[in-house]
Design an enzyme around this catalytic site. Structure first.
Site, short mmCIF file in Angstrom:
data_model
loop_
_atom_site.label_atom_id
_atom_site.label_comp_id
_atom_site.label_asym_id
_atom_site.label_seq_id
_atom_site.Cartn_x
_atom_site.Cartn_y
_atom_site.Cartn_z
N GLY A 18 0.78 -1.24 0.00
CA GLY A 18 0.00 0.00 0.00
C GLY A 18 0.81 1.28 0.00
O GLY A 18 0.32 2.32 0.44
N SER A 19 2.03 1.24 -0.56
CA SER A 19 2.80 2.49 -0.56
C SER A 19 2.23 3.48 -1.58
O SER A 19 2.28 4.70 -1.36
CB SER A 19 4.28 2.23 -0.82
OG SER A 19 4.50 1.83 -2.14
N MET A 99 -3.65 -7.39 -6.86
CA MET A 99 -3.09 -8.54 -7.56
C MET A 99 -4.16 -9.52 -8.02
O MET A 99 -4.08 -10.73 -7.75
CB MET A 99 -2.08 -9.26 -6.65
CG MET A 99 -0.95 -8.37 -6.18
SD MET A 99 0.00 -7.70 -7.55
CE MET A 99 0.90 -9.15 -8.04
N LEU A 102 -9.16 -8.74 -13.42
CA LEU A 102 -10.55 -8.29 -13.35
C LEU A 102 -11.30 -8.80 -14.57
O LEU A 102 -10.81 -8.72 -15.70
CB LEU A 102 -10.59 -6.77 -13.28
CG LEU A 102 -10.01 -6.20 -11.98
CD1 LEU A 102 -9.71 -4.71 -12.12
CD2 LEU A 102 -10.96 -6.45 -10.81
N HIS A 118 1.82 0.69 -13.23
CA HIS A 118 2.66 -0.46 -13.55
C HIS A 118 4.13 -0.03 -13.54
O HIS A 118 4.48 1.01 -14.13
CB HIS A 118 2.28 -1.01 -14.93
CG HIS A 118 3.02 -2.26 -15.27
ND1 HIS A 118 2.67 -3.49 -14.75
CD2 HIS A 118 4.14 -2.45 -16.02
CE1 HIS A 118 3.53 -4.40 -15.20
NE2 HIS A 118 4.42 -3.79 -15.96
#
Ligand code: GRF
Length: 210
Positions: A18-19, A99, A102, A118
């Site tokens: 979550g950075s 990760m 979808l 990305h």
């Protein structure tokens, strides 16, 4: 038509550290990003990023995709994701280390309103471990891409990119760290551009003038 308020509402999907989420939280706090974090959703219950959200007073939701009773199929999981985001009138969904692939159920529910970050200059090195792929390939420049999400993995229209040089003394870890620094700068900027709405697509080209 979303109102001026709902048009600023974003939902962030995470799976781990979550950075990038933290960078978005910081940009909102510093008012360099004019957005409202409506919800953070994780598919892993112990994602460290959930703590960043809680600390910032942002609502969190955990949808554990391994719970096959609740989510027998990928589509069932995606339907619930959509429901949670729509219930909070989210205008833009930001994938930040989410990760999971979808399905069209999700992608079609938010046309041109899902962003991903990305860690390479797409279309080079899609998929996982992009920094390692770039380092091992021996490229002299890699970077970061923020793109709209389509059905093609890491293949949607490119909103912003930033170049990161690869040094001879780099290993995959030092390179990843420098790429990550640029991720944290680029993602809030890209989110602001998309929320501002002054853009259009021409084919797969993202154009900043309407
Ligand atoms: C980042 O490198 C991002 O580009 C990729 O996954 C990683 C997530 O890191 N999609 P974090 O969870 O935001 O720290």
């Amino acid at each position: 038509m979303p109102s001026a308020n709902t048009a600023r509402r974003i939902g962030v999907l995470i799976s781990g550290r979550g950075s990038n989420l933290q960078a978005i939280i910081d940009a909102v706090a510093a008012a360099t990003l004019d957005a409202e974090l409506a919800v953070v959703i994780s598919n892993t219950p112990d994602a460290a990023g959930l703590k960043h959200a809680t600390r910032a007073g942002i609502e969190t939701v955990v949808l554990d995709h391994t719970d096959k009773k609740c989510f027998p199929s990928r589509e069932d999981f995606d339907r619930e994701l959509v429901r949670q985001l729509k219930a909070r009138e989210v205008a833009l969904v930001c994938l930040a280390g989410f990760m999971r692939l979808l399905s069209p159920v999700f992608i079609n529910a938010f046309p041109n309103a899902i962003l991903n970050i990305h860690p390479s200059l797409l279309p080079a090195f899609p998929g996982i471990n992009a920094q390692y792929q770039a380092w091992q390939h021996g490229v002299q420049f890699t970077g970061v891409t923020v793109h709209l999400v389509t059905a093609e993995l890491d293949g949607g229209p490119i909103v912003l990119q930033e170049v990161v040089p690869v040094h001879e003394e780099d290993d995959a870890e030092t390179l990843s760290a420098r790429v990550l620094e640029q991720e944290h700068r680029l993602y809030p900027r890209a989110i602001q551009i998309v929320l501002n709405g002054k853009w259009r697509l021409e084919g797969r080209r993202f154009l900043h003038r309407v």
